[in-house]
Write a protein that holds these residues in place. Structure first.
Motif, PDB file in Angstrom:
ATOM      1  N   UNK A  55       0.788  -1.320  -0.058  1.00 13.47           N
ATOM      2  CA  UNK A  55       0.206   0.017  -0.075  1.00 13.47           C
ATOM      3  C   UNK A  55       0.941   1.205  -0.187  1.00 13.47           C
ATOM      4  N   UNK A  56       2.051   1.287   0.738  1.00 11.92           N
ATOM      5  CA  UNK A  56       2.701   2.522   0.860  1.00 11.92           C
ATOM      6  C   UNK A  56       3.406   2.785  -0.427  1.00 11.92           C
ATOM      7  N   UNK A  57       3.956   1.511  -0.944  1.00  9.87           N
ATOM      8  CA  UNK A  57       4.732   1.792  -2.413  1.00  9.87           C
ATOM      9  C   UNK A  57       3.816   2.111  -3.381  1.00  9.87           C
ATOM     10  N   UNK A  58       2.552   1.649  -3.414  1.00 10.51           N
ATOM     11  CA  UNK A  58       1.624   2.094  -4.272  1.00 10.51           C
ATOM     12  C   UNK A  58       1.321   3.527  -4.247  1.00 10.51           C
ATOM     13  N   UNK A  59       1.320   4.294  -2.810  1.00 14.34           N
ATOM     14  CA  UNK A  59       1.148   5.645  -2.939  1.00 14.34           C
ATOM     15  C   UNK A  59       2.315   6.435  -3.469  1.00 14.34           C
ATOM     16  N   UNK A  60       3.471   5.823  -3.106  1.00 16.16           N
ATOM     17  CA  UNK A  60       4.891   6.494  -3.577  1.00 16.16           C
ATOM     18  C   UNK A  60       4.807   6.557  -5.063  1.00 16.16           C
ATOM     19  N   UNK A  61       4.197   5.335  -5.851  1.00 13.40           N
ATOM     20  CA  UNK A  61       4.370   5.585  -7.207  1.00 13.40           C
ATOM     21  C   UNK A  61       3.320   6.745  -7.702  1.00 13.40           C
ATOM     22  N   UNK A  63       3.038   9.271  -6.450  1.00  8.27           N
ATOM     23  CA  UNK A  63       3.572  10.587  -6.131  1.00  8.27           C
ATOM     24  C   UNK A  63       2.750  11.402  -5.298  1.00  8.27           C
ATOM     25  N   UNK A  64       2.254  10.989  -4.236  1.00  8.77           N
ATOM     26  CA  UNK A  64       1.398  11.444  -3.272  1.00  8.77           C
ATOM     27  C   UNK A  64       2.250  11.711  -2.129  1.00  8.77           C
ATOM     28  N   UNK A  65       2.141  13.255  -2.096  1.00 13.69           N
ATOM     29  CA  UNK A  65       3.153  14.060  -1.259  1.00 13.69           C
ATOM     30  C   UNK A  65       2.496  14.074   0.320  1.00 13.69           C
ATOM     31  N   UNK A  66       1.102  13.926   0.305  1.00 16.06           N
ATOM     32  CA  UNK A  66       0.448  14.033   1.632  1.00 16.06           C
ATOM     33  C   UNK A  66       0.741  12.883   2.421  1.00 16.06           C
ATOM     34  N   UNK A  67       0.636  13.144   3.881  1.00 10.63           N
ATOM     35  CA  UNK A  67       0.706  12.156   4.930  1.00 10.63           C
ATOM     36  C   UNK A  67      -0.308  10.926   4.695  1.00 10.63           C
ATOM     37  N   UNK A  68       0.010   9.838   4.843  1.00 10.55           N
ATOM     38  CA  UNK A  68      -0.481   8.550   4.464  1.00 10.55           C
ATOM     39  C   UNK A  68      -0.983   7.657   5.754  1.00 10.55           C
ATOM     40  N   UNK A  69      -2.244   7.160   5.481  1.00  7.43           N
ATOM     41  CA  UNK A  69      -2.703   6.055   6.424  1.00  7.43           C
ATOM     42  C   UNK A  69      -2.455   4.711   5.713  1.00  7.43           C
ATOM     43  N   UNK A  70      -1.987   3.589   6.620  1.00  5.45           N
ATOM     44  CA  UNK A  70      -1.934   2.436   6.274  1.00  5.45           C
ATOM     45  C   UNK A  70      -2.614   1.409   7.357  1.00  5.45           C
ATOM     46  N   UNK A  71      -3.656   0.758   6.863  1.00  6.42           N
ATOM     47  CA  UNK A  71      -4.289  -0.361   7.656  1.00  6.42           C
ATOM     48  C   UNK A  71      -3.593  -1.527   8.086  1.00  6.42           C
TER      49      UNK A  71
END
Length: 550
Positions: A55-61, A63-71
């Motif tokens: 999930x984290x790597x998907x957000x990085x791909x 280019x999401x610069x916002x803070x992230x929430x991972x379940x």
């Protein structure tokens, strides 16, 4: 051979700040195209951990610069003792740990609580933030919730029909230093209910549905007035926190320029050290002006960006909006448009606040307050005091509520004229304002009636400052009557019950001669006469046998 992750896709749902209307973070949601991967992850901690990393790597791909929430399931944390692979993935992605929040997801039943708490402690040591998900609709024990001490509590929208429960959770969150969010918000009515109950964040279809690409804008209904719980000393800075654009303090000016040109909504960049403490603040306009000047790029591109930054302005997460304005006002006027960094108890940056957001909210607050002021004394009316009474009841405070008025005020107006009566009322208001200290609140509810909300220890100094001062109108002496009810936790349910307890005390005070003060306790019979004597013929011609003196 196809891997279980081949059919896995991710969607992004914004976490919305209900005060600013901006996106505070993105929650990454797994969307398998085949099979029940989530059910498998619930049974298999290793798979659940791998799912969080993907999930984290998907957000990085994206280019999401916002803070992230991972379940992550609570059982996974208890079983694995932390999420080292996730922390490694955060570091490899170039993100800072405190930009990632781990949403701890139910079920909690049969999860070893001590192991879970130790795992959460390990996540905190890594710098990751913690959210308790599914509260209200899940099975998280209240004692465990307080032991977890999360940075964020997520409530199910079904609880909005039980406003008292949401307000109580808001109070608990304040005690824990956590923010309160509501999930599953689908209507404007639910959004308004979340705001009025004190929730700072929300998610749901109303704002934006989960999408394969992170959204840039969300729909947020007009913001309701600030919740009762934060009116006492101004809105909390936590209501206005926006995600911060963070880069390591070793970043070059070229790195900062790339971030700013690729993110037009970013007003500045904070350079932080390895612990997440702000070191320098880079303002967008001033930085780009330096870079765009003649030879600017050649001079600065490969040099440390810190050389083009300023010392950061910081406030703690428990500061009020007024305290932020003080920080801005005390600094260089050329930097009034700079973002102010908000830091936690460890000095780590948790976001920024913008001056425009604060000024707008505080202006609205002042307009509302001005509309409720008495035109004669410029004191707030009864609504302001009763709202504060309800807040103190909800917070479990011991407090006193007093009702003060002028004896025979009608005769003052009739005998000395309304101008003398007005002047007397203003004098009484001035004495009460002069006696108000700390958390004491004074209100003018009309005519010659005043309300005073105070802590018990502030009561005697206030009484001395008011009742011992000689008053006159039209050359004739005037006395005051004061009735006080002491309310301990659990003695009254709301301001209406407190007022009902106060009414007979006022009647008893008015039956006494001279400056009088009667004190009682909510839920206890009888009262104590602190000042005043038995009735006698009044100075304004009233017989002692006539009931009442007002």
């Amino acid at each position: 051979m196809r891997s279980w992750s081949d059919s896995l896709r991710f969607a992004f749902q914004p976490v919305v700040n209900l005060t600013t209307g901006g996106i505070a973070a993105l929650e990454i949601l797994a969307r398998p195209e085949a099979g029940d991967i989530l059910a498998e992850a619930r049974r298999d901690p290793e798979r659940d951990s791998a799912l969080a990393v993907l999930a984290l790597r998907a957000a990085v791909r994206k280019e999401a610069m916002l803070p992230l929430h991972v379940n992550v399931f609570a059982g996974t944390l208890a079983d694995l003792g932390g999420l080292t692979p996730l922390h490694d993935a955060v570091r490899q992605a170039g993100r800072l740990p405190w930009e990632v929040t781990v949403d701890v997801v139910p079920p909690y039943t049969h999860v070893p609580q001590q192991a879970l708490l130790e795992a959460v402690g390990a996540l905190r040591e890594q710098g990751l933030r913690i959210s308790a998900d599914g509260v209200g609709d899940g099975d998280v024990p209240l004692r465990l919730l307080t032991d977890l001490a999360p940075d964020l509590v997520k409530l199910d929208a079904s609880l909005l029909a039980r406003r008292a429960a949401v307000k109580s959770m808001r109070t608990l969150c304040e005690e824990m230093g956590a923010l309160l969010a509501v999930e599953g918000v689908e209507t404007e009515g639910q959004c308004a209910a979340a705001q009025s109950a004190g929730a700072q964040l929300a998610q749901g279809q109303l704002f934006a549905p989960p999408a394969r690409l992170p959204v840039a804008d969300v729909y947020v209904p007009p913001v309701s007035p600030a919740p009762e719980a934060v009116r006492r000393s101004g809105p909390s800075v936590r209501e206005f926190v926006r995600p911060a654009a963070l880069l390591p303090d070793t970043a070059s000016a070229g790195h900062v320029r790339a971030l700013l040109t690729g993110s037009p909504d970013v007003s500045g960049v904070l350079l932080v050290d390895r612990d997440g403490t702000p070191v320098r603040s880079v303002h967008r306009s001033r930085f780009l002006l330096s870079m765009s000047g003649r030879y600017g790029h050649a001079l600065y591109a490969d040099r440390p960006a810190a050389k083009l930054g300023d010392p950061p302005r910081t406030v703690g997460v428990h500061a009020t909006a007024w305290e932020v304005l003080d920080v801005v006002a005390d600094g260089d006027r050329s930097r009034t448009s700079d973002d102010v960094a908000v830091v936690d108890g460890h000095g780590r940056c948790v976001g920024v606040v913008r001056l425009a957001d604060l000024v707008r909210a505080l202006s609205e607050t002042r307009v509302e307050e001005a509309a409720g002021l008495n035109p004669l004394t410029r004191l707030p009316g009864s609504d302001s005091i009763t709202d504060e009474v309800d807040r103190r009841i909800a917070d479990g405070w011991t407090f006193t509520l007093s009702w003060l008025d002028v004896d025979h005020f009608k005769q003052v107006n009739d005998g000395a004229g309304f101008a003398a009566g007005d002047e007397l009322i203003r004098s009484v208001a001035g004495m009460l304002q002069g006696a108000a200290t700390g958390s004491m609140r004074v209100g003018h509810i009309g005519g010659d009636d005043f309300l005073v909300l105070a802590d018990p220890e502030a009561l005697d100094p206030m009484v001395t400052s008011v009742l011992d001062v000689p008053l006159s109108a039209g050359g004739l002496p005037v006395t005051l009557s004061l009735a006080t009810v002491v309310c301990v936790p659990g003695s009254v349910a709301d301001h209406r019950e407190a007022a009902a307890c106060l009414a007979p005390l006022k009647k008893a005070a008015k039956a006494l001669d001279g400056a009088s003060w009667v004190l009682g306790r909510a839920g206890s019979p009888g009262h104590e006469v602190r000042r005043g004597a038995g009735p006698s013929p009044g100075r304004w011609g009233y017989a002692a046998a006539e009931p009442g003196r007002g």
